[in-house]
Scaffold this active site. Structure first.
Site, PDB file in Angstrom:
ATOM      1  N   GLU A  88       0.816  -1.211   0.000  1.00  0.00           N
ATOM      2  CA  GLU A  88       0.000   0.000   0.000  1.00  0.00           C
ATOM      3  C   GLU A  88       0.842   1.249   0.000  1.00  0.00           C
ATOM      4  O   GLU A  88       1.967   1.263   0.491  1.00  0.00           O
ATOM      5  CB  GLU A  88      -0.887   0.010   1.252  1.00  0.00           C
ATOM      6  CG  GLU A  88      -1.937  -1.071   1.170  1.00  0.00           C
ATOM      7  CD  GLU A  88      -2.920  -1.008   2.325  1.00  0.00           C
ATOM      8  OE1 GLU A  88      -3.798  -1.866   2.350  1.00  0.00           O
ATOM      9  OE2 GLU A  88      -2.794  -0.115   3.174  1.00  0.00           O
ATOM     10  N   CYS A 329      -0.754   5.188  10.384  1.00  0.00           N
ATOM     11  CA  CYS A 329       0.558   4.558  10.527  1.00  0.00           C
ATOM     12  C   CYS A 329       0.456   3.182  11.132  1.00  0.00           C
ATOM     13  O   CYS A 329      -0.224   2.965  12.109  1.00  0.00           O
ATOM     14  CB  CYS A 329       1.443   5.375  11.440  1.00  0.00           C
ATOM     15  SG  CYS A 329       1.762   6.964  10.793  1.00  0.00           S
TER      16      CYS A 329
HETATM   17  N1  SAH Z   1      10.507   0.716   9.576  1.00  0.00           N
HETATM   18  C1  SAH Z   1      10.574   2.142   9.467  1.00  0.00           C
HETATM   19  C2  SAH Z   1       9.468   2.754   8.625  1.00  0.00           C
HETATM   20  C3  SAH Z   1       8.054   2.224   8.791  1.00  0.00           C
HETATM   21  S1  SAH Z   1       7.168   2.661  10.252  1.00  0.00           S
HETATM   22  C4  SAH Z   1      10.624   2.753  10.860  1.00  0.00           C
HETATM   23  O1  SAH Z   1      10.573   2.027  11.828  1.00  0.00           O
HETATM   24  O2  SAH Z   1      10.773   3.962  10.963  1.00  0.00           O
HETATM   25  C5  SAH Z   1       6.820   4.355  10.116  1.00  0.00           C
HETATM   26  C6  SAH Z   1       6.491   4.998  11.454  1.00  0.00           C
HETATM   27  O3  SAH Z   1       5.172   4.640  11.910  1.00  0.00           O
HETATM   28  C7  SAH Z   1       7.450   4.562  12.538  1.00  0.00           C
HETATM   29  O4  SAH Z   1       7.858   5.648  13.331  1.00  0.00           O
HETATM   30  C8  SAH Z   1       6.590   3.588  13.303  1.00  0.00           C
HETATM   31  O5  SAH Z   1       7.120   3.393  14.572  1.00  0.00           O
HETATM   32  C9  SAH Z   1       5.239   4.258  13.264  1.00  0.00           C
HETATM   33  N2  SAH Z   1       4.098   3.425  13.637  1.00  0.00           N
HETATM   34  C10 SAH Z   1       3.981   2.091  13.541  1.00  0.00           C
HETATM   35  N3  SAH Z   1       2.785   1.679  14.034  1.00  0.00           N
HETATM   36  C11 SAH Z   1       2.135   2.787  14.455  1.00  0.00           C
HETATM   37  C12 SAH Z   1       0.852   3.017  15.035  1.00  0.00           C
HETATM   38  N4  SAH Z   1      -0.001   2.039  15.270  1.00  0.00           N
HETATM   39  N5  SAH Z   1       0.521   4.286  15.339  1.00  0.00           N
HETATM   40  C13 SAH Z   1       1.369   5.303  15.058  1.00  0.00           C
HETATM   41  N6  SAH Z   1       2.567   5.148  14.497  1.00  0.00           N
HETATM   42  C14 SAH Z   1       2.963   3.903  14.198  1.00  0.00           C
END
Ligand code: SAH
Length: 338
Positions: A88, A329
Site C-alpha cells: 500500500e 501509521c
Molecule cells: N521501519 C521504518 C518505517 C516504517 S514505520 C521505521 O521504523 O521507521 C513508520 C512509522 O510509523 C514509525 O515511526 C513507526 O514506529 C510508526 N508506527 C507504527 N505503528 C504505528 C501506530 N499504530 N501508530 C502510530 N505510528 C505507528
C-alpha cells in the site's frame, strides 16, 4: 530485470556493452520518467531492432492498482505485485504539496511490538521498480505531481538498503522523477551501519529515526532492534549524519498510554537530543484492535509536548491522517488480511 530497476549509469553501461551510444540511456529515461510510456514500442526515437533487444533484455511490468480509498485529505492505494503480493501507499495532501508514503518491503522483520505491519514477517524486499512505480502510477491516478516522498510505509527501508539507494537515485535524478533529495525522507527503526552509509548519499536525503523511548530497557521491549543497536550507538550515528549532511534529523516518537508518555519519558527524550540539529515528531498512537496499546488522552499528549517545547526543542504533533480509512501509521494492509 525490470527496466525501472536500472539507474541512469547502469543503463548507460548496458548500452555501451551492446555497442550502442551512451545517450540512449537518457532517451530511454525520458520515455520512462518524463513521457511515461507504458511499452518499449512507444520509444519512437529508437530503432526497431534496438526496441526488440530491450524487450528481450528487460521487462516492463507495472504493478497494478487494485483498490483505492479516499478520506478528506488522504487517499490510500493498494497495489498488486507480479507475484500476487499486495502493498500500500498513502497520498497526503498538505498545504505545501502532496506527499506519498511508500512501502519498502512486503511484511517486515523488525518486530516492533506496537506496529501492525510487523505482525506479518518479511516476505521479500521490494525492488527499485516497485518503489518507483508507486509514485508514477499514483501520479497518473490523481493527475497531480507528488512533491514529497516519505519511505514510512510497510517495511524497514534500511533492511533493503541497496534497492532503496537505487530507488532514491532514480527518484532524485533530474532525468528521472526529479524529486529533490530534500523532499525525500527515509524512516528507520535504527539500523546503525546503514545510517553511516546513508549519510554519504549525494545531496543529503532526510533521515527520520523511530525512537519511541529514550530509555534502553524500555526501547528494547518495544523495538527488539534496540538490542542489536542500542541508543548510544544510534545517537553517535545520528551525529555523524548531521555532520555529514548538515540536515536536521527527525525523531519520531509514538505516544503509548502509560508506556512512554510520562514526564520522566519526556525529560529523558530532551536530554538525549538536546543541542542536536533535530526535531521531535510526536505521533499519537493509532490504536489497532489486535494490539494492546492505547493512545494517551489529549491532555497527556499536550503535557508531553509542552515539556519538550519548554526545553527549547522543536516539536510537532503529527496530524492524524487516514484514521478513517485504516491508512493510519502501522495499519497499512492489515485490513486486507483479516
Ligand atoms: N521501519 C521504518 C518505517 C516504517 S514505520 C521505521 O521504523 O521507521 C513508520 C512509522 O510509523 C514509525 O515511526 C513507526 O514506529 C510508526 N508506527 C507504527 N505503528 C504505528 C501506530 N499504530 N501508530 C502510530 N505510528 C505507528
Amino acid at each position: 530485470m525490470n527496466i525501472y530497476n536500472l539507474t541512469l549509469e547502469e543503463l548507460e553501461n548496458y548500452f555501451l556493452s551492446i555497442n550502442e551510444k551512451k545517450y540512449r540511456a537518457s532517451q530511454v529515461f525520458e520515455w520512462l520518467y518524463k513521457k511515461r510510456v507504458t511499452s518499449f514500442d512507444e520509444m519512437t526515437n529508437l530503432s526497431n531492432s534496438l526496441i526488440e533487444k530491450l524487450k528481450q533484455d528487460f521487462s516492463f511490468y507495472v504493478p497494478s492498482i487494485v483498490a483505492r480509498e479516499n478520506d478528506r485529505d488522504v487517499s490510500k492505494f493498494l497495489f498488486k505485485l507480479s507475484d500476487g503480493e499486495h502493498i500500500e501507499s498513502v497520498v497526503m495532501y498538505h498545504d505545501y504539496g502532496i506527499s506519498l508514503c511508500i512501502s519498502s518491503q512486503v511484511g517486515c522483520n523488525m518486530g516492533c511490538r506496537f506496529c501492525e505491519s510487523g505482525r506479518r514477517k518479511k516476505v521479500r524486499n521490494l525492488e527499485p521498480y516497485e518503489m518507483l512505480l508507486q509514485i508514477i502510477e499514483i501520479e497518473k491516478q490523481i493527475n497531480k505531481r507528488i512533491s514529497h516522498i516519505v519511505v514510512m510505509g510497510i517495511g524497514e527501508p534500511f533492511d533493503n538498503y541497496d534497492n532503496l539507494v537505487k530507488f532514491i537515485a532514480n527518484a532524485n535524478n533530474p532525468k528521472g522523477l526529479e524529486i529533490g533529495s530534500r523532499h525525500i525522507t527515509v524512516s528507520t527503526c535504527g539500523i546503525v551501519p546503514k545510517i553511516y552509509e546513508f549519510s554519504k548519499l549525494p545531496g543529503g536525503v532526510n533521515l527520520a529515526i523511530s525512537l519511541h523511548s529514550a530509555f534502553d530497557d524500555k526501547r528494547s521491549k518495544l523495538m527488539p532492534i534496540n538490542k542489536a543497536y542500542p541508543l548510544k550507538d544510534v545517537m553517535v550515528a545520528v551525529k555523524d549524519y548531521i555532520k555529514a549532511t548538515n540536515r536536521r534529523v527527525t525523531f519520531e516518537y509514538i505516544l503509548l498510554e502509560n508506556v512512554n508518555d510520562s514526564k520522566e519519558d519526556a525529560l529523558a527524550l530532551c536530554s538525549l537530543i538536546k543541542g542536536l540539529n533535530a526535531y521531535v515528531n510526536l505521533i499519537p498512537y493509532n490504536e489497532s484492535s489486535a494490539l494492546e496499546f492505547k493512545r494517551p488522552k489529549n491532555d497527556k499528549i499536550m503535557n508531553f509536548y509542552d515539556i519538550i517545547k519548554k526545553e527549547g526543542i522543536a516539536v510537532t504533533i503529527r496530524r492524524e491522517f487516514g484514521s478513517e480509512i485504516s491508512a493510519a501509521c502501522g495499519q497499512l494492509r492489515s485490513k486486507k488480511e483479516e
